[in-house]
Motif scaffolding. Sequence first.
Motif, short mmCIF file in Angstrom:
data_model
loop_
_atom_site.label_atom_id
_atom_site.label_comp_id
_atom_site.label_asym_id
_atom_site.label_seq_id
_atom_site.Cartn_x
_atom_site.Cartn_y
_atom_site.Cartn_z
N ASN A 1 0.84 -1.19 0.00
CA ASN A 1 0.00 0.00 0.00
C ASN A 1 0.88 1.24 0.00
OD1 ASN A 1 -1.95 1.90 0.29
ND2 ASN A 1 -2.43 1.43 2.42
N ASP B 1 1.28 3.99 2.75
CA ASP B 1 2.01 3.77 4.00
C ASP B 1 3.42 4.31 3.95
OD1 ASP B 1 0.53 0.53 4.72
OD2 ASP B 1 0.02 2.54 5.42
N THR C 1 4.90 8.90 17.04
CA THR C 1 4.88 8.25 18.35
C THR C 1 3.68 8.61 19.20
OG1 THR C 1 6.31 10.05 19.08
CG2 THR C 1 7.35 7.94 18.62
N PHE D 1 -1.27 11.88 13.73
CA PHE D 1 -0.61 10.61 14.02
C PHE D 1 -0.63 9.71 12.80
CE2 PHE D 1 1.21 7.32 16.28
CZ PHE D 1 0.44 6.17 16.30
N GLU E 1 1.24 6.04 11.12
CA GLU E 1 2.14 4.91 11.35
C GLU E 1 2.60 4.39 10.00
OE1 GLU E 1 -0.69 2.96 14.12
OE2 GLU E 1 1.14 2.20 15.03
N PRO E 2 3.64 4.96 9.44
CA PRO E 2 4.05 4.52 8.11
C PRO E 2 4.83 3.22 8.16
CG PRO E 2 5.51 6.23 8.89
CD PRO E 2 4.47 6.04 9.96
N ARG E 3 4.99 2.60 6.99
CA ARG E 3 5.79 1.39 6.94
C ARG E 3 7.18 1.70 6.40
NH1 ARG E 3 3.69 -3.38 4.29
NH2 ARG E 3 5.72 -4.04 5.00
N GLY F 1 9.47 3.56 16.41
CA GLY F 1 8.27 2.91 15.93
C GLY F 1 8.50 1.81 14.92
N ASN F 2 9.70 1.23 14.87
CA ASN F 2 9.98 0.14 13.94
C ASN F 2 9.75 0.52 12.48
OD1 ASN F 2 9.82 -0.96 16.47
ND2 ASN F 2 8.92 -2.87 15.80
#
Lengths: 302, 272
Positions: free
Chosen positions: A71, A74, A110, A117, A119-121, A141-142
């Motif tokens: 996707n 992300d 975070t 907010f 949360e990307p990949r 956040g990995n």
Amino acid sequence: MATTTTKVLSPKEADIQMMLAADVHLGTKNCNFQMDRYVFKRRTDGIFIINLGKTWEKLQLAARVIAAIENPQDIIVQSARPYGQRAVLKFAQYIGAHPIAGRHTPGTFTNQLQTSFNEPRLLILTDPRTDHQPIKEAALGNIPTIAFCDTDSPMRYVDIGIPANNKGKHSIGCLFWLLARMVLQMRGTILPGQKWDVMVDLFFYRDPEEAKEQEEDEVVAAPDYGVSDYAVGALGLQSGQWSTQMADAQWTPEVAAAGTIPAVGNIDLSQTPVVASGDGWDAAAAPPIAGIDVIQAAGWDS
Amino acid sequence: MAERGGERGRFGRGFGRGDRGRGDRGRGRGGRRGGGRREEEEKWVPVTKLGRLVKEGKIKSLEHIYLHSLPVKEHQIVETLLPQLKDEVMKIMPVQKQTRAGQRTRFKAFVVVGDGNGHVGLGVKCSKEVATAIRGSIILAKLSVIPVRRGYWGNKIGKPHTVPCKVTGKCGSVTVRLVPAPRGAGIVAARVPKKVLQFAGIEDVFTSSRGSTKTLGNFVKATFDCLLKTYGFLTPDFWRETRFTKSPFQEYTDLLAKPTTKAIILEDLDKE
């Protein structure tokens, strides 16, 4: 430098030629020890030269990673520096990623209570030094990070560092253009043989004055007639010179209705039942209006 | 409860100034956990990706989260995955700050959370009211839940019952050392670490501590740190190369790509 042999360049060599023209190979006077492997040589004036072959390889690697994300929304592409902002926006447009141009609000990766907010990949940056805040948050956040690193850039928490010049606007634009093209080729949107119809120049940063000049050129060219007519009409009314206006009979009622009307203008207006100013509301408009009223009345009766 | 009684006495002696009544009343109310009040929290709207996946039921156990080192930001995640989680308030400590107009007291609550089967959490929260502090620290404790590795003292018969090896944890000046013990030894420890180890699900262990164990905060954190290290210790069973699996964010990327409630709310408004 004129090349006497006009041999056909392989796609890799053509890309490298473009990178040379954009000064991608020029580093800085300092070299981070982790960037040693990408440096070709140090020039006599102290500037380190980056090995563009390695740059190309790292670009391919980064493109593979980007293409592997199912996707594209992300992916976050970011640039705090103005030189990279346009490139980042265009890159995101063609890849389908999410751009952040300008300040990175601390906590976007975070703080789950923030509205922004996200949360990307994957995270793509133009400069690890100026974009150090997103790097720190991505580490928490990995989130794997790809960045264009100059010879003196800190490599901490950068997972794929593409050795390149991230100081010049042509260089940044060229790199993002190349990366975008590579990703689209891998996805299959562009066939490897064909040229991408999007120009590199689209990714270059434009100075605000430069941008304004260009826009002005475009605007002046287009509606010359319309502008002058309006200008003439407005000026004429304000000065009170009706003689010149009688020739343009169409314009006077309309323009007169909009602004303050002298006595002469009022008489003209009373003949035509015009309330609001609009195109084509001249004397000719009166019968149609009456007609409409009649029709409507008929409708109500029946 | 006996500890709380001690606190009350100390309160009266510590400061006889006004506003202490609020604290006492709060503690009385905060002692009972809201059994009936939990109904409101059923409507959990997850904010993080991980929360969404847990709510959908795609993630079945905490171990999956531990495997990919995913940060847990919503305590409801842990509640859903570990329904038999028990909590216990270790201490309510009043702490003070000096202001122009006297002292400003706040209450620091230490809460240990655990299921008695390999998961513990420790939460510390300071707040003006005791009840708020306890509530906050329970949430923080749930967020900090850690897996505890258990092993055998010798002869691998039955379930693991003790620590796999000697481990030590440190916080401040307090060091706590856990030593494997044979079955039936029980938890040989002071009152404070005993509580933590019981929640962890360790049945037999010998302990040794050093430093100012009077400071309960550091003592409890030291045992927690110790338990953290049980899975950090490399033993031959971990020698095999890891087989990497897809991160749940990658596996369920289609599910996560779907818009969340915001889009649904907009649709409702349009329909109306």
